[in-house]
Design an enzyme around this catalytic site. Structure first.
Site, PDB file in Angstrom:
ATOM      1  CD  GLU A 318      -3.277   0.615   2.007  1.00 13.02           C
ATOM      2  OE1 GLU A 318      -4.386   0.239   1.600  1.00 13.02           O
ATOM      3  OE2 GLU A 318      -3.029   0.788   3.222  1.00 13.02           O
ATOM      4  CG  HIS A 347       6.926 -29.738   3.000  1.00 12.24           C
ATOM      5  ND1 HIS A 347       7.492 -30.957   2.724  1.00 12.24           N
ATOM      6  CD2 HIS A 347       7.673 -29.185   3.982  1.00 12.24           C
ATOM      7  CE1 HIS A 347       8.530 -31.153   3.530  1.00 12.24           C
ATOM      8  NE2 HIS A 347       8.664 -30.091   4.304  1.00 12.24           N
ATOM      9  CE  LYS A 451     -11.794   2.493   1.263  1.00 10.73           C
ATOM     10  NZ  LYS A 451     -11.249   3.523   2.143  1.00 10.73           N
TER      11      LYS A 451
HETATM   12  O1  LIG Z   1      -8.975   2.463   9.876  1.00 12.90           O
HETATM   13  P1  LIG Z   1      -9.875   2.734   8.729  1.00 12.90           P
HETATM   14  O2  LIG Z   1     -10.078   4.192   8.495  1.00 12.90           O
HETATM   15  O3  LIG Z   1     -11.186   2.004   8.893  1.00 12.90           O
HETATM   16  O4  LIG Z   1      -9.204   2.194   7.443  1.00 12.90           O
HETATM   17  C1  LIG Z   1      -8.912   0.846   7.235  1.00 12.90           C
HETATM   18  C2  LIG Z   1      -8.125   0.665   5.962  1.00 12.90           C
HETATM   19  O5  LIG Z   1      -8.921   1.088   4.897  1.00 12.90           O
HETATM   20  C3  LIG Z   1      -8.417   1.543   3.731  1.00 12.90           C
HETATM   21  O6  LIG Z   1      -9.153   1.429   2.629  1.00 12.90           O
HETATM   22  C4  LIG Z   1      -7.010   1.929   3.586  1.00 12.90           C
HETATM   23  O7  LIG Z   1      -6.508   1.666   2.308  1.00 12.90           O
HETATM   24  C5  LIG Z   1      -6.138   1.305   4.630  1.00 12.90           C
HETATM   25  O8  LIG Z   1      -4.916   1.952   4.649  1.00 12.90           O
HETATM   26  C6  LIG Z   1      -6.792   1.371   5.981  1.00 12.90           C
HETATM   27  O9  LIG Z   1      -5.939   0.817   6.934  1.00 12.90           O
END
Ligand SMILES: O=P(O)(O)OC[C@H]1O[C@H](O)[C@H](O)[C@@H](O)[C@@H]1O
Length: 524
Positions: A318, A347, A451
């Site tokens: 990332e 293995h 997303k």
């Molecule tokens: O801790 P949050 O804000 O829920 O994010 C949780 C995760 O979601 C994402 O989409 C990011 O790419 C991550 O870097 C992050 O750790």
């Protein structure tokens, strides 16, 4: 090189940290002095970038954020008192809370103590706690830990089925406080509590940025721990995200912080050969030609470290997997990371590593102490641990003989101090490598695309259900798509409809399932 020349190279390049008793061996990465010279200017810049970052520069320009995870274990280095307080106050709050949970001063309604922890979170809000829990949790921890790190209903059911909810403390972790998977997990868990007539807020704590959606939602919970804006999810293990669950499991968090701090000091040294993170970054650069041409295979020969590769997968991929460099050029950077543990993986896929596509370099992690107490001999003169050690050496050698390169990290034992040090070692190596290839390691613009696409699919689903209900007769896919005004989205509509039908929700489909164009969709 023959064996004796390799032995000389081993000694010439060996890095050893006396307090951490940590060895780093890059001798099986065949760079030479000329390669090193060629990178000196880049490393000079990397050292300067690092110093600026630690002094509070906006090291994440896209998000206009400082990058402060190195301060978490040395608050005195944070640029001002306000930032120092943002570290020391939550730490004191965590210790106080954990003491009260362990003593029973904070307890669940109608029970004397909490016995289990359920962590709900995803990505950086899960991977660190999962890794540290599996690496360091004592045999009989004061609280057993479980995780919900997905929005998979069946997975949630399985996790919940094993937990005594009445004595389970739920930690909901989300830095942003708005990640759907974490929110869904929390709502599912809350529902499970309510079904058992349990008061969810009396079992729940949140770790999130002050003012976030989760922060507001959790006002009536047991308590909330703040997450700093300037700590990224993938570098948050040594913030409340990781320290709270670790301390609850009885893991010495001061030792974890001390190990990381000690490693940070070692990785501030402006001398490539004497800086273990710089050596790692150098090795990665050499192997992948500065373009990630080879994958990083992480092979700890210790069961308790088996989640390290998953943890590093996020930290490295990332951070380094970026389309553009800091000047806006398309560079498609990154290093792929995978692995599990030795000798188990020998293995499974080591066959390919030894003889197949030479597109990787390995990182062996060796732990010197086999176990507490004595070992039986499984063969004359050899214990199970001798086999593990021999298999590590043997694999390293067999790979090298076939021009497959490797790094070896050796630690005395898997302790909180060593784990803190390993985390810090890789965090800094990632920072250095990012400077070498001129990218921003601290943002993740690519994650947003998936997303957003998911959100538009859910939007489409709402429209489908509405149109099918309103129409009253059955519709084929093309007609349905046209009615929604999304004729170019037939494939997405087909998949949504198939999923709703499989779960007996809202609508039903008839027709030849192998021929989507024959399907008729009607309200259920
Ligand atoms: O801790 P949050 O804000 O829920 O994010 C949780 C995760 O979601 C994402 O989409 C990011 O790419 C991550 O870097 C992050 O750790």
């Amino acid at each position: 090189m023959d064996n004796l020349q390799l032995w000389q190279r081993y000694q010439d390049w060996l890095y050893y940290h006396p307090n951490l008793e940590l060895y780093l061996d890059v001798s099986r990465i065949p760079f030479d002095e000329a390669f090193l010279k060629g990178l000196e200017a880049k490393f000079e810049r990397a050292f300067q970038d690092m110093a600026a970052l630690e002094q509070g520069a906006i090291a994440n320009p896209d998000e206009q954020r400082m990058v402060g995870h190195y301060w978490l274990r040395a608050p005195e280095l944070a640029p001002n008192q306000e930032l120092r307080d943002e570290i020391t106050e939550p730490l004191a709050q965590i210790k106080e809370f954990v003491k009260k949970i362990h003593s029973g001063a904070i307890k669940p309604p109608n029970r004397s103590k909490f016995t289990h922890i359920l962590c709900v979170g995803i990505g950086g809000s899960a991977l660190g706690p999962q890794f540290v829990g599996s690496a360091l949790s004592p045999l009989n921890p004061p609280l057993e830990i479980a995780f919900i790190d997905n929005t998979d209903p069946k997975g949630i059911d399985r996790t919940l089925a094993h937990l005594p909810l009445a004595t389970t403390l739920v930690i909901v972790t989300s830095k942003s406080g708005g990640t759907p998977e974490a929110r869904n997990g929390m709502l599912e868990v809350r529902n499970a509590y309510e079904k058992q007539d349990l008061d969810f807020p009396q079992h729940a704590v949140a770790v999130t940025m002050p003012g976030s959606r989760l922060d507001k939602y959790a006002q009536d919970w047991l308590t909330r721990f703040p997450m700093q804006d300037w700590v990224g999810g993938r570098t948050s293990e040594l913030s409340a995200v990781g320290l709270l669950p670790a301390a609850l499991q009885g893991i010495d968090i001061d030792e974890m912080l001390a190990g990381a701090k000690e490693m940070d000091i070692a990785t501030r040294v402006h001398n490539l050969k004497k800086n273990p993170s710089a050596l790692l970054a150098l090795a990665w650069y050499h192997e992948g030609n500065g373009k990630g041409e080879k994958d990083m295979v992480i092979l700890p020969y210790k069961d308790s470290l088996y989640l390290f590769s998953r943890y590093l997968q996020q930290l490295v991929m990332e951070s380094l997997g970026k389309e553009k460099d800091l000047d806006g050029n398309k560079v498609y950077q990154g290093i792929a990371v995978y692995g599990n543990k030795g000798s188990t993986d020998q293995h499974a896929y080591v066959q390919q590593l030894r003889e197949g596509v030479p597109n990787f370099f390995a990182t062996f992690i060796e732990v010197l102490k086999d176990r507490q107490g004595d070992s039986i001999e499984v063969e004359t003169g050899s214990t199970a641990g001798d086999f593990l050690s021999g298999l590590l050496q043997g694999t390293r050698q067999a790979l090298y003989e076939n021009s497959r390169h490797s790094i070896t990290i050796t630690i005395p034992e898997v302790t909180p101090r060593q784990v803190g040090a390993l985390i810090a070692l890789y965090e800094r190596a990632v920072s250095f490598y990012a400077s070498l290839v001129n990218i921003n390691a601290y943002h993740q613009p690519g994650v947003e695309a998936g997303k957003k696409a998911a959100a538009s699919i859910l939007d489409l689903q709402r429209k489908i259900v509405q149109v099918v209900r309103e129409t009253g007769t059955s519709l084929d896919l093309a007609t349905l798509a046209a009615k929604i005004g999304a004729s170019d989205q037939v494939e997405a509509i087909y998949k949504i409809v198939r999923h709703l039908n499989a779960n007996r929700r809202s609508l039903t489909i008839t027709g030849d399932l192998s021929k989507p164009e024959t399907l008729q969709i009607s309200a259920r």
